[in-house]
Design a protein around this motif. Structure first.
Motif, PDB file in Angstrom:
ATOM      1  N   ASN A 416      43.144 -25.147 -28.414  1.00  0.00           N
ATOM      2  CA  ASN A 416      43.594 -26.213 -27.516  1.00  0.00           C
ATOM      3  C   ASN A 416      44.007 -25.674 -26.155  1.00  0.00           C
ATOM      4  N   GLU A 417      44.681 -24.537 -26.148  1.00  0.00           N
ATOM      5  CA  GLU A 417      45.081 -23.940 -24.867  1.00  0.00           C
ATOM      6  C   GLU A 417      43.854 -23.608 -24.020  1.00  0.00           C
ATOM      7  N   ALA A 418      42.817 -23.061 -24.656  1.00  0.00           N
ATOM      8  CA  ALA A 418      41.593 -22.710 -23.929  1.00  0.00           C
ATOM      9  C   ALA A 418      40.874 -23.954 -23.422  1.00  0.00           C
ATOM     10  N   LEU A 419      40.770 -24.973 -24.265  1.00  0.00           N
ATOM     11  CA  LEU A 419      40.073 -26.201 -23.877  1.00  0.00           C
ATOM     12  C   LEU A 419      40.762 -26.876 -22.697  1.00  0.00           C
ATOM     13  N   ILE A 420      42.095 -26.912 -22.734  1.00  0.00           N
ATOM     14  CA  ILE A 420      42.850 -27.544 -21.639  1.00  0.00           C
ATOM     15  C   ILE A 420      42.702 -26.722 -20.360  1.00  0.00           C
ATOM     16  N   ALA A 421      42.796 -25.387 -20.485  1.00  0.00           N
ATOM     17  CA  ALA A 421      42.664 -24.523 -19.304  1.00  0.00           C
ATOM     18  C   ALA A 421      41.292 -24.674 -18.659  1.00  0.00           C
ATOM     19  N   LEU A 422      40.251 -24.711 -19.472  1.00  0.00           N
ATOM     20  CA  LEU A 422      38.886 -24.860 -18.945  1.00  0.00           C
ATOM     21  C   LEU A 422      38.679 -26.249 -18.337  1.00  0.00           C
ATOM     22  N   ALA A 423      39.293 -27.269 -18.926  1.00  0.00           N
ATOM     23  CA  ALA A 423      39.194 -28.621 -18.369  1.00  0.00           C
ATOM     24  C   ALA A 423      39.844 -28.680 -16.988  1.00  0.00           C
ATOM     25  N   ILE A 424      40.994 -28.021 -16.854  1.00  0.00           N
ATOM     26  CA  ILE A 424      41.682 -27.979 -15.557  1.00  0.00           C
ATOM     27  C   ILE A 424      40.837 -27.217 -14.540  1.00  0.00           C
ATOM     28  N   ALA A 425      40.330 -26.047 -14.951  1.00  0.00           N
ATOM     29  CA  ALA A 425      39.504 -25.248 -14.047  1.00  0.00           C
ATOM     30  C   ALA A 425      38.252 -26.015 -13.627  1.00  0.00           C
ATOM     31  N   SER A 426      37.642 -26.743 -14.560  1.00  0.00           N
ATOM     32  CA  SER A 426      36.426 -27.515 -14.266  1.00  0.00           C
ATOM     33  C   SER A 426      36.722 -28.684 -13.335  1.00  0.00           C
ATOM     34  N   ALA A 427      37.902 -29.249 -13.487  1.00  0.00           N
ATOM     35  CA  ALA A 427      38.264 -30.400 -12.663  1.00  0.00           C
ATOM     36  C   ALA A 427      38.540 -30.007 -11.220  1.00  0.00           C
ATOM     37  N   ILE A 428      39.068 -28.795 -11.008  1.00  0.00           N
ATOM     38  CA  ILE A 428      39.466 -28.424  -9.647  1.00  0.00           C
ATOM     39  C   ILE A 428      38.492 -27.460  -8.962  1.00  0.00           C
ATOM     40  N   ASN A 429      37.624 -26.786  -9.730  1.00  0.00           N
ATOM     41  CA  ASN A 429      36.706 -25.835  -9.086  1.00  0.00           C
ATOM     42  C   ASN A 429      35.500 -25.554  -9.978  1.00  0.00           C
ATOM     43  N   LEU A 430      34.819 -26.598 -10.384  1.00  0.00           N
ATOM     44  CA  LEU A 430      33.697 -26.443 -11.312  1.00  0.00           C
ATOM     45  C   LEU A 430      32.562 -25.630 -10.701  1.00  0.00           C
ATOM     46  N   GLU A 431      32.364 -25.817  -9.403  1.00  0.00           N
ATOM     47  CA  GLU A 431      31.254 -25.131  -8.741  1.00  0.00           C
ATOM     48  C   GLU A 431      31.354 -23.611  -8.886  1.00  0.00           C
ATOM     49  N   VAL A 432      32.584 -23.089  -8.872  1.00  0.00           N
ATOM     50  CA  VAL A 432      32.796 -21.636  -8.927  1.00  0.00           C
ATOM     51  C   VAL A 432      32.500 -21.070 -10.314  1.00  0.00           C
ATOM     52  N   ILE A 433      32.779 -21.846 -11.360  1.00  0.00           N
ATOM     53  CA  ILE A 433      32.688 -21.300 -12.728  1.00  0.00           C
ATOM     54  C   ILE A 433      31.489 -21.799 -13.525  1.00  0.00           C
ATOM     55  N   LYS A 434      30.704 -22.718 -12.958  1.00  0.00           N
ATOM     56  CA  LYS A 434      29.651 -23.350 -13.765  1.00  0.00           C
ATOM     57  C   LYS A 434      28.642 -22.344 -14.319  1.00  0.00           C
ATOM     58  N   ASP A 435      28.301 -21.316 -13.534  1.00  0.00           N
ATOM     59  CA  ASP A 435      27.331 -20.334 -14.022  1.00  0.00           C
ATOM     60  C   ASP A 435      27.892 -19.551 -15.209  1.00  0.00           C
ATOM     61  N   SER A 436      29.169 -19.199 -15.129  1.00  0.00           N
ATOM     62  CA  SER A 436      29.807 -18.480 -16.246  1.00  0.00           C
ATOM     63  C   SER A 436      29.867 -19.359 -17.489  1.00  0.00           C
ATOM     64  N   LEU A 437      30.095 -20.654 -17.292  1.00  0.00           N
ATOM     65  CA  LEU A 437      30.146 -21.575 -18.430  1.00  0.00           C
ATOM     66  C   LEU A 437      28.780 -21.691 -19.087  1.00  0.00           C
ATOM     67  N   LYS A 438      27.731 -21.688 -18.267  1.00  0.00           N
ATOM     68  CA  LYS A 438      26.373 -21.746 -18.822  1.00  0.00           C
ATOM     69  C   LYS A 438      26.041 -20.471 -19.589  1.00  0.00           C
ATOM     70  N   GLU A 439      26.355 -19.317 -18.980  1.00  0.00           N
ATOM     71  CA  GLU A 439      26.051 -18.034 -19.612  1.00  0.00           C
ATOM     72  C   GLU A 439      26.807 -17.881 -20.934  1.00  0.00           C
ATOM     73  N   SER A 440      27.986 -18.449 -20.996  1.00  0.00           N
ATOM     74  CA  SER A 440      28.810 -18.338 -22.208  1.00  0.00           C
ATOM     75  C   SER A 440      28.480 -19.414 -23.234  1.00  0.00           C
ATOM     76  N   ARG A 441      27.515 -20.295 -22.888  1.00  0.00           N
ATOM     77  CA  ARG A 441      27.067 -21.360 -23.787  1.00  0.00           C
ATOM     78  C   ARG A 441      28.233 -22.261 -24.230  1.00  0.00           C
ATOM     79  N   LEU A 442      29.040 -22.660 -23.250  1.00  0.00           N
ATOM     80  CA  LEU A 442      30.182 -23.524 -23.545  1.00  0.00           C
ATOM     81  C   LEU A 442      29.740 -24.867 -24.117  1.00  0.00           C
ATOM     82  N   VAL A 443      28.692 -25.469 -23.521  1.00  0.00           N
ATOM     83  CA  VAL A 443      28.236 -26.787 -23.980  1.00  0.00           C
ATOM     84  C   VAL A 443      27.886 -26.752 -25.468  1.00  0.00           C
TER      85      VAL A 443
END
Length: 523
Positions: A416-443
């Motif tokens: 839950n801590e990770a999911l909330i942290a990633l949701a916050i990061a995605s909400a405020i700066n998704l453009e910066v982390i989107k490639d890392s999220l794809k590489e890590s197969r978050l979806v």
């Protein structure tokens, strides 16, 4: 063995023999035990001499000390404890603790201690017989007798293992006697004195483990042990430093005590102590001092004052430590300090030294605790700062992938801590982390969490919250659509948890709206 037989037969005639004969027979038993303890013990059991020893203890004061010595030697053998107990020797020995003869006190103390070791029923009987008061008196009356001090400390340590007895020991003044022992012996380098210092220190900490006894010893910061804490923390004696830090850590189990200790200035004393042990220091002392700081940081009122006193900056000196226990406590202390403190989280979240060390520890294969705490602190920095700059710093240090891995942790709280942290990061700066999220197969990870029937309701809820944030990226939205989330979300609309159902309905609607918007875009 023939000689031993004769001595045992003579003792059975107790009442008809002179004191000289009794003492001679007791000496004979001691000699036989020294020559062959196992065979002598067997013979003692077979002849049933134990009731006779009890009679001597009760009926012949001049021979009692020698009888106590015999019993102390017999009780070295684990198998001989039961015959001693059955014959009532323990309660027969207790009156000897009122003696003013040091030899009597020593042998009686040893005998009682050996027979009663790890026997809670007997220990409770001893307490009812008033043995705690006797032991404290001996410590106070004979402080210079190292053997007596050591025997009494061991006896008290055994009794302190029972929580119900801790309060009685404090009320009897045990902690005050221990404080005097530490004061008297702190400058000695003699091996025996060092053993006594360690035993006294361990007993103080043991008494602090009981909630009621701890509160009595704290006495709103006026108790004698807390009054000594500052001196111990500032001493050059590692055992006293450790005792001081452990005392603060235990007093800090109570929020009121925490606030009081911070007011009294203990934080700076702990920081000064830590600085002494940064390089090649005592790991136990560092661990205890960090435990104390972490506990002190739990009350919200303390966090602000501790941060103003520079705790967050000063404990970062320990980032270079290679000792896992220190790393573990350091991470937990920092996480507790930034809880609800946005400015501090933002400051620390942009510190390259801290972030790079955290990312390094997120890969710590040798210590799962360090790895877990590093991940949790990384997530906390995002959750409490909600800062674009912190998102950039963590992305630059390649920390996002660790947060994605954390979403599949075996611990629900970490998921839950990770999911909330990633949701916050995605909400405020998704453009910066989107490639890392794809590489890590978050979806794909989120889809598995939503599909898995074992996933808890809160994790499913937070997974869908994060999923909604990801739809703001074209690439990630495409992955969501290709992974066929709609079917999974439709099933969750009939979930047993109302919050999950509500979130599933909302997420499904957002996903449908996004799909329609995409279809209206001209080629």
């Amino acid at each position: 063995m023939e000689s031993l037989n004769q001595h045992l037969e003579c003792l059975k005639l107790f009442g008809d023999e002179t004191e000289g004969q009794i003492l001679e027979s007791l000496d004979g038993i001691l000699l036989a035990l020294a020559e062959n303890k196992q065979r002598s013990s067997s013979l003692l059991t077979d002849t049933g001499i134990f009731p006779t020893l009890a009679q001597i203890l009760k009926g012949n004061p001049n021979c009692a000390v020698k009888a106590a010595q015999v019993i102390a030697e017999i009780a070295k053998n684990e198998e001989m404890k039961k015959p001693c107990i059955d014959a009532g020797l323990v309660l027969a020995l207790v009156p000897l603790l009122e003696s003013t003869d040091q030899e009597t006190l020593l042998h009686a103390g040893r005998a009682i201690g050996r027979i009663c070791y790890e026997n809670s029923d007997l220990q409770e009987q001893l307490v009812k017989a008033g043995v705690i008061t006797s032991l404290v008196r001996i410590l106070t009356d004979y402080p210079d007798s190292e053997p007596l001090v050591r025997v009494n400390l061991l006896a008290l340590c055994n009794l302190a293992n029972l929580d119900a007895l801790k309060v009685q020991m404090v009320e009897a003044g045990v902690h005050e006697a221990l404080s005097e022992i530490l004061l008297r012996l702190q400058g000695s380098s003699q091996a025996e004195d060092l053993c006594s210092v360690k035993a006294a220190s361990n007993l103080i900490v043991s008494l602090l483990l009981g909630d009621e006894s701890m509160q009595k010893m704290f006495a709103n910061g006026c108790g004698i042990i807390y009054q000594k804490v500052g001196t111990w923390l500032a001493s050059n004696h590692p055992q006293l430093q450790l005792t001081g830090a452990l005392a603060v850590a235990n007093f800090a189990r109570n929020d009121g005590n925490c606030v009081r200790m911070v007011q009294l200035g203990v934080v700076l004393q702990l920081l000064d102590l830590l600085e002494q042990h940064v390089d090649n220091g005592d790991v136990s002392v560092q661990h205890a001092a960090l435990s104390a700081l972490r506990n002190l940081a739990i009350p919200v009122a303390n966090k602000v004052q501790m941060l103003e006193e520079g705790v967050a900056e000063r404990i970062q000196m320990l980032l270079r430590s290679e000792m896992a226990p220190v790393q573990f406590k350091l991470l937990g202390t920092l996480r507790m300090l930034i809880d609800g403190q946005a400015d501090t989280a933002e400051m620390l979240g942009q510190d390259p030294l801290l972030i790079n060390r955290l990312v390094q520890w997120c890969d710590a294969q040798q210590h799962a605790g360090v790895r877990g705490e590093a991940n949790r602190l990384l997530a906390s920095l995002l959750r409490h700062s909600r800062s674009q700059e912190v998102v950039k710093a963590i992305q630059q240090a390649q920390g996002v992938k660790h947060l994605v891995s954390m979403t599949t942790s075996e611990h629900v709280i970490m998921q839950n801590e990770a999911l909330i942290a990633l949701a916050i990061a995605s909400a405020i700066n998704l453009e910066v982390i989107k490639d890392s999220l794809k590489e890590s197969r978050l979806v794909q990870s989120l889809h598995k969490l939503l599909q898995d029937e074992c996933t808890g309701p809160e994790v499913k809820y937070n997974s869908m919250g994060l999923l909604c944030s990801l739809l703001n990226s074209g690439d990630l939205k495409q992955e969501v659509e290709e992974d066929n989330f709609k079917e999974t979300l439709e099933k969750l609309c009939s979930h047993s948890n109302a919050n999950v159902v509500k979130q599933a309905v909302m997420t499904l609607q957002i996903l449908r709206d996004e799909s329609q918007n995409t279809s209206f875009v001209s080629p």
